[in-house]
Design a protein around this motif. Sequence first.
Motif, mmCIF file in Angstrom:
data_model
loop_
_atom_site.group_PDB
_atom_site.id
_atom_site.type_symbol
_atom_site.label_atom_id
_atom_site.label_comp_id
_atom_site.label_asym_id
_atom_site.label_seq_id
_atom_site.Cartn_x
_atom_site.Cartn_y
_atom_site.Cartn_z
ATOM 1 N N HIS A 85 0.832 -1.205 0.000
ATOM 2 C CA HIS A 85 0.000 0.000 0.000
ATOM 3 C C HIS A 85 0.870 1.260 0.000
ATOM 4 O O HIS A 85 1.902 1.291 0.675
ATOM 5 C CB HIS A 85 -0.889 -0.037 1.248
ATOM 6 C CG HIS A 85 -2.059 0.874 1.180
ATOM 7 N ND1 HIS A 85 -1.941 2.241 1.278
ATOM 8 C CD2 HIS A 85 -3.379 0.631 1.019
ATOM 9 C CE1 HIS A 85 -3.145 2.789 1.176
ATOM 10 N NE2 HIS A 85 -4.038 1.824 1.019
ATOM 11 N N GLU A 127 -3.408 -3.554 -2.379
ATOM 12 C CA GLU A 127 -3.437 -2.275 -3.058
ATOM 13 C C GLU A 127 -2.031 -1.787 -3.375
ATOM 14 O O GLU A 127 -1.129 -1.920 -2.560
ATOM 15 C CB GLU A 127 -4.118 -1.228 -2.161
ATOM 16 C CG GLU A 127 -5.504 -1.631 -1.738
ATOM 17 C CD GLU A 127 -6.114 -0.655 -0.711
ATOM 18 O OE1 GLU A 127 -5.873 0.563 -0.748
ATOM 19 O OE2 GLU A 127 -6.870 -1.148 0.129
ATOM 20 N N HIS A 164 -4.924 2.189 -5.570
ATOM 21 C CA HIS A 164 -5.346 3.204 -4.615
ATOM 22 C C HIS A 164 -4.632 4.490 -5.031
ATOM 23 O O HIS A 164 -3.408 4.554 -4.993
ATOM 24 C CB HIS A 164 -4.944 2.747 -3.210
ATOM 25 C CG HIS A 164 -5.201 3.750 -2.147
ATOM 26 N ND1 HIS A 164 -6.109 3.535 -1.133
ATOM 27 C CD2 HIS A 164 -4.675 4.972 -1.933
ATOM 28 C CE1 HIS A 164 -6.122 4.590 -0.349
ATOM 29 N NE2 HIS A 164 -5.267 5.476 -0.803
ATOM 30 N N HIS A 193 -9.724 1.863 -7.415
ATOM 31 C CA HIS A 193 -10.473 1.554 -6.205
ATOM 32 C C HIS A 193 -10.807 2.856 -5.451
ATOM 33 O O HIS A 193 -10.089 3.836 -5.552
ATOM 34 C CB HIS A 193 -9.644 0.552 -5.376
ATOM 35 C CG HIS A 193 -9.471 0.875 -3.939
ATOM 36 N ND1 HIS A 193 -10.504 0.748 -3.041
ATOM 37 C CD2 HIS A 193 -8.405 1.305 -3.225
ATOM 38 C CE1 HIS A 193 -10.044 1.092 -1.848
ATOM 39 N NE2 HIS A 193 -8.791 1.443 -1.918
ATOM 40 N N ASP A 237 -14.941 -1.311 1.234
ATOM 41 C CA ASP A 237 -13.618 -1.005 1.787
ATOM 42 C C ASP A 237 -13.623 -1.232 3.299
ATOM 43 O O ASP A 237 -12.914 -0.548 4.044
ATOM 44 C CB ASP A 237 -13.162 0.415 1.430
ATOM 45 C CG ASP A 237 -11.638 0.572 1.471
ATOM 46 O OD1 ASP A 237 -10.927 -0.454 1.562
ATOM 47 O OD2 ASP A 237 -11.156 1.716 1.423
HETATM 48 ZN ZN LIG Z 1 -7.381 2.000 -0.491
#
Ligand SMILES: [Zn+2]
Length: 289
Positions: A85, A127, A164, A193, A237
């Motif tokens: 992420h 992500e 993301h 997303h 989410d």
């Molecule tokens: Zn996210």
Amino acid sequence: MKALYADAHLHSNPARGLGATEIARRFRARGGWFVALVGLSPWHYNIDVRGDPLAAYVKSIEVHAAECRRAAEQGLRVSCFAGFHPADVDHLIDAGMQPHRVLELGEKVLDHIAGLCRKGVLQGIGEVGRQHFKTNPERVAIAQEILVSAMERAKDLGCPIHMHLENAGEATVVLIERLASRVGIERRLLLFHHSKPNVAAAAVKRGFYATLPGKEQLLRYYFGNRMPSENVMVESDYIDDPRRPCVSSCPWEVVDRLEKLHGEGVIDDETLYRVNVDNVVKFYGVEPP
Ligand SMILES: [Zn+2]
Ligand SMILES: [Zn+2]
């Protein structure tokens, strides 16, 4: 009840929250048939990254893959995603890791993920992307490089990516479009997303996929204005952490909202089915319910 609803991006946390078995049970009971379950960063599972950070990521992906199996055991179809992420970049640098070490770590984590995608343990990467919050330029550069690496791997594997990203309207989509054509990855593998309506509309018009957060106001705006439903899905989410209760919705609450909007005629039958079934089958390559 006939299963109709898909949650196209959510998380489960067996260390702090309900965990996948209970989430899947509740979602199934509310008419859910599919989830794209996305892994969390090691510290969310209380896994320590000081010491050997790569081992911590490997362990956290194991925890996540087990969660995906549990959700599937409850009768849901599951696509299992793991990534690196963009907020991890910030977290690790804040914890004292050198920026170039974070980049190296991200690449190694992606290598591991690619191996698991090849074996069929994971179905996609996510992500990955860019920070949506204010941060330092070198951190955005690192996150971006990890995104490009993920695209290169996904191109070879033919697997999808959950991105993301910042929400800069059409600019966000154009930047990804340019990146995707340089890498040579097909747009149908790339999902925006947590998209705002304008980002989702711009993305799907160009052949990408997008997930809308399952908030009532946003869904009402998007579908009430007859914005494009091709390639669009809905996500909770859900973060499954009682310490962060306000961050997201629960998957079953999103179903309540979709049914309310459907009942009010804001979403018609065809759109409801397209968003929850057709687009899911196309993007994730799963059998319909
Ligand atoms: Zn996210
Ligand atoms: Zn997420």
